[in-house]
Design a protein around this motif. Structure first.
Motif, PDB file in Angstrom:
ATOM      1  N   UNK A   1      -8.882 -16.009  -9.801  1.00  0.00           N
ATOM      2  CA  UNK A   1      -9.710 -15.217  -8.872  1.00  0.00           C
ATOM      3  C   UNK A   1      -9.152 -15.345  -7.457  1.00  0.00           C
ATOM      4  N   UNK A   2      -8.947 -14.200  -6.799  1.00  0.00           N
ATOM      5  CA  UNK A   2      -8.415 -14.189  -5.435  1.00  0.00           C
ATOM      6  C   UNK A   2      -6.898 -14.156  -5.362  1.00  0.00           C
ATOM      7  N   UNK A   3      -6.204 -14.279  -6.493  1.00  0.00           N
ATOM      8  CA  UNK A   3      -4.740 -14.205  -6.485  1.00  0.00           C
ATOM      9  C   UNK A   3      -4.313 -12.765  -6.186  1.00  0.00           C
ATOM     10  N   UNK A   4      -3.179 -12.632  -5.539  1.00  0.00           N
ATOM     11  CA  UNK A   4      -2.647 -11.337  -5.122  1.00  0.00           C
ATOM     12  C   UNK A   4      -1.462 -10.987  -6.019  1.00  0.00           C
ATOM     13  N   UNK A   5      -1.421  -9.733  -6.486  1.00  0.00           N
ATOM     14  CA  UNK A   5      -0.288  -9.241  -7.259  1.00  0.00           C
ATOM     15  C   UNK A   5       0.665  -8.531  -6.319  1.00  0.00           C
ATOM     16  N   UNK A   6       1.944  -8.920  -6.380  1.00  0.00           N
ATOM     17  CA  UNK A   6       2.967  -8.349  -5.516  1.00  0.00           C
ATOM     18  C   UNK A   6       4.049  -7.694  -6.366  1.00  0.00           C
ATOM     19  N   UNK A   7       4.565  -6.570  -5.880  1.00  0.00           N
ATOM     20  CA  UNK A   7       5.601  -5.805  -6.563  1.00  0.00           C
ATOM     21  C   UNK A   7       6.745  -5.588  -5.582  1.00  0.00           C
ATOM     22  N   UNK A   8       7.998  -5.635  -6.043  1.00  0.00           N
ATOM     23  CA  UNK A   8       9.105  -5.365  -5.129  1.00  0.00           C
ATOM     24  C   UNK A   8       9.010  -3.942  -4.580  1.00  0.00           C
ATOM     25  N   UNK A   9       9.224  -3.786  -3.287  1.00  0.00           N
ATOM     26  CA  UNK A   9       9.140  -2.459  -2.656  1.00  0.00           C
ATOM     27  C   UNK A   9      10.121  -1.492  -3.305  1.00  0.00           C
ATOM     28  N   UNK A  10      11.288  -1.983  -3.735  1.00  0.00           N
ATOM     29  CA  UNK A  10      12.289  -1.082  -4.314  1.00  0.00           C
ATOM     30  C   UNK A  10      11.907  -0.561  -5.698  1.00  0.00           C
ATOM     31  N   UNK A  11      10.781  -1.013  -6.246  1.00  0.00           N
ATOM     32  CA  UNK A  11      10.309  -0.491  -7.527  1.00  0.00           C
ATOM     33  C   UNK A  11       9.160   0.510  -7.360  1.00  0.00           C
ATOM     34  N   UNK A  12       8.794   0.819  -6.117  1.00  0.00           N
ATOM     35  CA  UNK A  12       7.776   1.843  -5.880  1.00  0.00           C
ATOM     36  C   UNK A  12       8.359   3.203  -6.259  1.00  0.00           C
ATOM     37  N   UNK A  13       7.520   4.131  -6.695  1.00  0.00           N
ATOM     38  CA  UNK A  13       8.014   5.481  -7.007  1.00  0.00           C
ATOM     39  C   UNK A  13       8.561   6.165  -5.758  1.00  0.00           C
TER      40      UNK A  13
ATOM     41  N   UNK B   1       5.100   8.622   3.320  1.00  0.00           N
ATOM     42  CA  UNK B   1       5.562   7.261   3.542  1.00  0.00           C
ATOM     43  C   UNK B   1       4.546   6.306   2.935  1.00  0.00           C
ATOM     44  N   UNK B   2       4.999   5.114   2.627  1.00  0.00           N
ATOM     45  CA  UNK B   2       4.104   4.058   2.170  1.00  0.00           C
ATOM     46  C   UNK B   2       3.638   3.279   3.397  1.00  0.00           C
ATOM     47  N   UNK B   3       2.379   2.877   3.387  1.00  0.00           N
ATOM     48  CA  UNK B   3       1.819   2.118   4.502  1.00  0.00           C
ATOM     49  C   UNK B   3       2.664   0.877   4.789  1.00  0.00           C
ATOM     50  N   UNK B   4       3.135   0.213   3.757  1.00  0.00           N
ATOM     51  CA  UNK B   4       3.923  -1.011   3.960  1.00  0.00           C
ATOM     52  C   UNK B   4       5.222  -0.736   4.706  1.00  0.00           C
ATOM     53  N   UNK B   5       5.692   0.513   4.687  1.00  0.00           N
ATOM     54  CA  UNK B   5       6.948   0.845   5.361  1.00  0.00           C
ATOM     55  C   UNK B   5       6.782   1.085   6.853  1.00  0.00           C
ATOM     56  N   UNK B   6       5.546   1.288   7.319  1.00  0.00           N
ATOM     57  CA  UNK B   6       5.344   1.499   8.762  1.00  0.00           C
ATOM     58  C   UNK B   6       4.707   0.291   9.439  1.00  0.00           C
ATOM     59  N   UNK B   7       4.296  -0.693   8.649  1.00  0.00           N
ATOM     60  CA  UNK B   7       3.757  -1.909   9.259  1.00  0.00           C
ATOM     61  C   UNK B   7       4.879  -2.580  10.042  1.00  0.00           C
ATOM     62  N   UNK B   8       4.627  -2.833  11.305  1.00  0.00           N
ATOM     63  CA  UNK B   8       5.640  -3.411  12.186  1.00  0.00           C
ATOM     64  C   UNK B   8       6.434  -2.367  12.953  1.00  0.00           C
ATOM     65  N   UNK B   9       6.227  -1.074  12.645  1.00  0.00           N
ATOM     66  CA  UNK B   9       6.957  -0.013  13.336  1.00  0.00           C
ATOM     67  C   UNK B   9       6.539   0.046  14.807  1.00  0.00           C
TER      68      UNK B   9
ATOM     69  N   UNK C   1       0.151  -2.412  13.027  1.00  0.00           N
ATOM     70  CA  UNK C   1      -0.263  -3.562  12.220  1.00  0.00           C
ATOM     71  C   UNK C   1      -0.495  -3.159  10.775  1.00  0.00           C
ATOM     72  N   UNK C   2      -1.229  -2.061  10.597  1.00  0.00           N
ATOM     73  CA  UNK C   2      -1.594  -1.640   9.250  1.00  0.00           C
ATOM     74  C   UNK C   2      -2.086  -0.202   9.274  1.00  0.00           C
ATOM     75  N   UNK C   3      -2.343   0.332   8.117  1.00  0.00           N
ATOM     76  CA  UNK C   3      -2.959   1.635   7.970  1.00  0.00           C
ATOM     77  C   UNK C   3      -4.345   1.386   7.394  1.00  0.00           C
ATOM     78  N   UNK C   4      -5.357   1.952   8.021  1.00  0.00           N
ATOM     79  CA  UNK C   4      -6.733   1.792   7.544  1.00  0.00           C
ATOM     80  C   UNK C   4      -7.250   3.144   7.080  1.00  0.00           C
TER      81      UNK C   4
END
Length: 182
Positions: free
Chosen positions: A92-104, A111-119, A133-136
């Motif tokens: 419970x509370x564990x996070x599932x992570x996937x490599x960005x290069x495996x996204x469709x 764009x994916x939100x993760x690609x603009x975080x830090x832009x 910071x993020x996309x809400x």
């Protein structure tokens, strides 16, 4: 989805893993878990990508989805090595992570939100407003949460009136205006 082949180069940067879901709770007595997807419309986990599990204590380990299904507006998954309710509940509370290069792949202009975080968020004049910071997501629209140099935050609606362009590859979001935003 077939994972893209990667070059085997020792100087290659490590793969960037992105959080896509959280284990909400155990489901049933045979080790299934109920997932809270960060993007409800995504079927990425159904494609059985490379998976990493970040446990609540911060430790990370490889994981495999052995089955995944929808049930009553929920996503239920079975992970290898998780055979009963106690083992599932411990996640419970564990996070599932996937490599960005495996996204469709994306369509033009997406764009994916993760690609603009830090832009860098800047006006057309070149004036830097801050960093994304993020996309809400709100019922009315999605917004980019931008942190300014003084630590304050503004929410910039992802609308043509406020956002001129998003260049995820260059790490730049060009804004039309921030007038009226607090």
């Amino acid at each position: 989805m077939i994972p893209r082949k990667r070059a085997t180069n020792e100087a290659e940067a490590p793969r960037r893993f992105v959080a896509v879901a959280e284990i909400a709770r155990a489901h049933g007595i045979q080790g299934e878990v109920r997932l809270k997807l960060y993007h409800e419309g995504s079927d990425l986990l159904g494609q059985r990508p490379t998976l990493k599990l970040r446990l609540p204590d911060g430790a990370e380990r490889a994981a495999d989805i052995t089955s995944i299904r929808s049930a009553n507006k929920a996503v239920l998954a079975r992970l290898s090595g998780v055979a009963d309710r106690d083992a599932a509940d411990a996640l419970r509370g564990a996070i599932l992570l996937v490599p960005r290069d495996e996204f469709p792949p994306l369509d033009e202009g997406e764009f994916y939100a993760c690609d603009v975080e830090g832009a860098r968020a800047e006006l057309g004049s070149g004036e830097v407003i801050g960093r994304v910071l993020t996309l809400a997501s709100y019922p009315s629209c999605e917004v980019l949460v931008v942190e300014r140099a003084d630590g304050s935050k503004i929410e910039v609606p992802l609308l043509d009136d406020f956002v001129e362009s998003v260049d995820a590859d260059a790490g730049v979001v060009r804004l039309v205006t921030i007038d009226g935003l607090t």
